[in-house]
Enzyme design. Structure first.
Site, PDB file in Angstrom:
ATOM      1  N   HIS A 152     -11.271   9.794   6.632  1.00 54.99           N
ATOM      2  CA  HIS A 152     -10.974   8.384   6.876  1.00 54.99           C
ATOM      3  C   HIS A 152     -10.459   8.109   8.290  1.00 54.99           C
ATOM      4  O   HIS A 152     -10.906   7.162   8.933  1.00 54.99           O
ATOM      5  CB  HIS A 152      -9.939   7.929   5.857  1.00 54.99           C
ATOM      6  CG  HIS A 152      -9.584   6.469   5.919  1.00 54.99           C
ATOM      7  ND1 HIS A 152     -10.522   5.474   5.790  1.00 54.99           N
ATOM      8  CD2 HIS A 152      -8.385   5.842   6.093  1.00 54.99           C
ATOM      9  CE1 HIS A 152      -9.927   4.280   5.873  1.00 54.99           C
ATOM     10  NE2 HIS A 152      -8.634   4.481   6.081  1.00 54.99           N
ATOM     11  N   ARG A 190      -1.003   9.042   8.894  1.00 56.40           N
ATOM     12  CA  ARG A 190      -0.834   7.616   9.213  1.00 56.40           C
ATOM     13  C   ARG A 190      -0.441   6.809   7.979  1.00 56.40           C
ATOM     14  O   ARG A 190      -1.027   6.959   6.897  1.00 56.40           O
ATOM     15  CB  ARG A 190      -2.138   7.049   9.773  1.00 56.40           C
ATOM     16  CG  ARG A 190      -2.064   5.559  10.053  1.00 56.40           C
ATOM     17  CD  ARG A 190      -3.316   5.062  10.725  1.00 56.40           C
ATOM     18  NE  ARG A 190      -4.486   5.178   9.901  1.00 56.40           N
ATOM     19  CZ  ARG A 190      -4.857   4.283   8.984  1.00 56.40           C
ATOM     20  NH1 ARG A 190      -4.128   3.212   8.757  1.00 56.40           N
ATOM     21  NH2 ARG A 190      -5.959   4.475   8.290  1.00 56.40           N
ATOM     22  N   ARG A 247      -0.746   8.481   1.474  1.00 52.68           N
ATOM     23  CA  ARG A 247      -2.096   8.901   1.084  1.00 52.68           C
ATOM     24  C   ARG A 247      -2.352  10.391   1.220  1.00 52.68           C
ATOM     25  O   ARG A 247      -3.224  10.923   0.532  1.00 52.68           O
ATOM     26  CB  ARG A 247      -3.154   8.078   1.789  1.00 52.68           C
ATOM     27  CG  ARG A 247      -3.227   8.153   3.255  1.00 52.68           C
ATOM     28  CD  ARG A 247      -4.401   7.333   3.750  1.00 52.68           C
ATOM     29  NE  ARG A 247      -4.303   5.924   3.400  1.00 52.68           N
ATOM     30  CZ  ARG A 247      -4.722   4.926   4.160  1.00 52.68           C
ATOM     31  NH1 ARG A 247      -5.283   5.193   5.320  1.00 52.68           N
ATOM     32  NH2 ARG A 247      -4.616   3.688   3.792  1.00 52.68           N
ATOM     33  N   HIS A 286      -8.982   9.587   3.010  1.00 52.39           N
ATOM     34  CA  HIS A 286      -8.567   8.489   2.140  1.00 52.39           C
ATOM     35  C   HIS A 286      -8.738   8.962   0.702  1.00 52.39           C
ATOM     36  O   HIS A 286      -9.780   9.519   0.352  1.00 52.39           O
ATOM     37  CB  HIS A 286      -9.413   7.244   2.396  1.00 52.39           C
ATOM     38  CG  HIS A 286      -8.795   6.002   1.833  1.00 52.39           C
ATOM     39  ND1 HIS A 286      -8.758   5.734   0.478  1.00 52.39           N
ATOM     40  CD2 HIS A 286      -8.168   4.962   2.429  1.00 52.39           C
ATOM     41  CE1 HIS A 286      -8.136   4.576   0.276  1.00 52.39           C
ATOM     42  NE2 HIS A 286      -7.763   4.085   1.452  1.00 52.39           N
ATOM     43  N   GLU A 309       0.854  -1.189   0.000  1.00 49.66           N
ATOM     44  CA  GLU A 309       0.000   0.000   0.000  1.00 49.66           C
ATOM     45  C   GLU A 309       0.886   1.234   0.000  1.00 49.66           C
ATOM     46  O   GLU A 309       2.107   1.151   0.185  1.00 49.66           O
ATOM     47  CB  GLU A 309      -0.933  -0.018   1.222  1.00 49.66           C
ATOM     48  CG  GLU A 309      -1.982  -1.114   1.134  1.00 49.66           C
ATOM     49  CD  GLU A 309      -2.926  -1.119   2.326  1.00 49.66           C
ATOM     50  OE1 GLU A 309      -3.764  -0.224   2.411  1.00 49.66           O
ATOM     51  OE2 GLU A 309      -2.797  -2.022   3.159  1.00 49.66           O
TER      52      GLU A 309
END
Ligand code: SIN
Length: 539
Positions: free
Chosen positions: A351, A386, A292, A244, A130
């Site tokens: 998110h 994060r 992200r 997100h 990811e």
């Protein structure tokens, strides 16, 4: 008055005065891990949950658990820590991170021993990649249903002695002679009660209810932040609200937007504008697998420039995509998109709260008797942004440790906690629709001083003082306090860093390097301070 046992199924009446050693608020990965561990160590544990246990955020997590198990050549905990530090934009606490990530292998092994089943590839667990990860280290279950499997396994393994109070909302942490004395609750019928206990653990999850669209379920209304602030604990890093990059775009949707997991990009899916141009072209050398905050910022810029309501994620080249990503496939099917053949309409949605209640890596807050774990807490692992799939791991590790730490803390001589009488408190509560609309316009990706101030004004103008005697009122009051905390912290941080992107201060400012913003509630007023990265270092 009913007994705690009568509540385990979540049905039945619920005004009661009861005693426990530990009250856990929330029933996701952190709460259930803590409850199991504390019960295993002989504590009487009550879990308070607003809905039924399986309705929290954990079950919606798709991507997986980022963890170094030692079976991938070249991957190390140090490398995982390095990726986390990079993603977190200079605000990650390196020692806390090494401590939590280093305990990941053991926590996952414990979870597997409780029955959690992860996807395998031959003799070892399958991995995906990811955004922000330098290698493929994310384990997953059911393809893209990792959270659901974690929740299932933890619930199935929950010791029978643990009492679950379903359909109960936490109203306030009771104080008894300077320390925690229990938890005041209200059930869905508006009946108030108190669980007397010397320890309360907040595991309430996130703050998605602050925004019109979020990947969080409806229960995520910042309750833990509010409970902690009102009990005297500090929050930190609350301006870092992670969006997100790829929530499914559904026209007119308000509330939970289906997640389109980042793991799709890890398997080769590609973000494009409606014109076909790559969203990440010329933005970041890591392309679609940049952290992200970078990808969400890039998509937001495209939407602003083109006026389009969404961009597209082309997953048609991902091998066996429907079988590997059944949850996303079902969400796409529901809007008439076959992800194996057609691009998926996506846009950012709220998110994850990177900040929260300040704790150490055992979940201890600065208030004696109060612990916090999971998304509600701020251990220093996430900093300004994060890293993908670090959150389930944090919930497992810190939840379990917190349960053990409460048992240790209660092992010595104790002051007997007297059951308190519930009192109907009051608090300012804004109109939720107004608040969500205002926060989505003025406090999302790309903020500025004028927008933050206008948001505060709109929220304030819709605020009245309400009695905290229903779930709705408690949630509205929590959202109102949380919005004020986010707005204050975001307004004070005059730079862009991680997922705090300010259009009037578009660059990172080194004067803010390593400086977290702490928020406390003093005489009903929010007070900001700069926090050293170590626990308790408010300056
Ligand atoms: C995702 O699957 O993209 C979300 C995982 C996470 O939030 O860590």
């Amino acid at each position: 008055m009913s007994t705690p046992d009568a509540e385990r199924s979540g049905a039945g009446p619920s005004v009661w005065g009861a005693a426990a050693d530990l009250v856990v608020v929330g029933s996701g990965v952190a709460g259930l891990s803590a409850a199991s561990e504390a019960s295993r160590r002989g504590l009487r544990v009550v879990v308070v949950t607003k809905d039924v246990p399986a309705e929290g955020s954990t079950r919606w997590a798709q991507g997986g658990i980022a963890v170094v198990l030692g079976d991938i050549a070249g991957d190390t905990v140090d490398a995982h820590v390095a990726d986390t530090l990079t993603a977190g934009g200079g605000l990650v606490d390196a020692a806390a991170t090494a401590d939590i990530l280093g305990a990941g292998r053991d926590a996952v092994s414990d979870l597997r021993s409780r029955g959690a089943l992860f996807d395998a590839s031959g003799v070892r667990l399958a991995r995906t990649r990811e955004g922000g990860h330098g290698t493929t280290r994310v384990i997953h279950a059911g393809g893209d249903a990792t959270g659901a499997e974690v929740e299932r396994a933890l619930l199935a393994a929950l010791p029978g002695e643990v009492t679950v109070l379903a359909h109960h909302t936490a109203v306030a942490v009771c104080r008894d002679r300077g320390r925690v004395g229990g938890l005041e609750v209200v059930d869905d019928a508006g009946r108030l009660g108190v669980v007397a206990a010397p320890a309360v653990l907040l595991a309430t999850g996130g703050i998605g209810g602050l925004y019109e669209t979020t990947t969080n379920p409806a229960v995520a209304t910042a309750d833990g932040w509010s409970l902690a602030l009102r009990a005297g604990a500090a929050l930190a890093d609350v301006e870092f609200v992670q969006f997100h990059p790829t929530a499914l775009f559904v026209p007119g949707l308000v509330g939970r937007a289906p997640l389109v997991t980042e793991a799709l990009r890890g398997e080769g899916a590609h973000l494009v504008e409606l014109s076909g141009r790559g969203v990440m072209d010329d933005v970041d050398p890591r392309g679609d697998l940049a952290p992200r905050d970078v990808v969400a910022g890039a998509i937001t810029a495209v939407l602003a420039r083109t006026g389009a309501p969404h961009v597209l994620l082309d997953a048609s080249g991902v091998p066996d995509v429907r079988r590997r990503f059944p949850t996303v496939a079902a969400s796409c099917d529901a809007i008439g998109v076959d992800l194996a053949r057609e691009p998926i309409p996506v846009r950012p949605a709220q998110h994850y709260a990177c900040g929260g209640v300040v704790t150490d890596t055992t979940g201890r807050t600065g208030v004696p008797g109060l612990w916090a774990a999971g998304e509600v807490a701020r251990t220093g692992l996430h900093g300004a942004n994060r890293l993908a799939s670090n959150s389930l791991l944090e919930g497992l590790v810190v939840g379990r440790r917190a349960g053990a730490d409460v048992a240790t803390a209660l092992a010595g001589p104790r002051v007997v906690t007297e059951p308190a009488t519930p009192v109907v408190g009051k608090a300012p509560a804004a109109d939720r629709t107004v608040l969500q609309r205002a926060m989505s316009r003025g406090a999302a990706v790309g903020r500025d001083a004028a927008g933050l101030a206008a948001t505060s004004d709109l929220v304030e103008a819709s605020t009245v003082v309400r009695a905290l005697d229903t779930r709705d009122a408690v949630e509205d009051a929590a959202l109102t306090l949380a919005a004020a905390a986010v707005l204050a912290a975001a307004g004070s941080r005059t730079e862009s860093r991680g997922c705090h992107l300010r259009s009037d201060f578009p660059r990172r400012d080194d004067r803010w390097q390593g400086a977290s913003t702490a928020v406390t509630l003093v005489d009903d007023h929010l007070v900001l301070a700069t926090l050293d990265l170590a626990l308790g270092g408010a300056a």
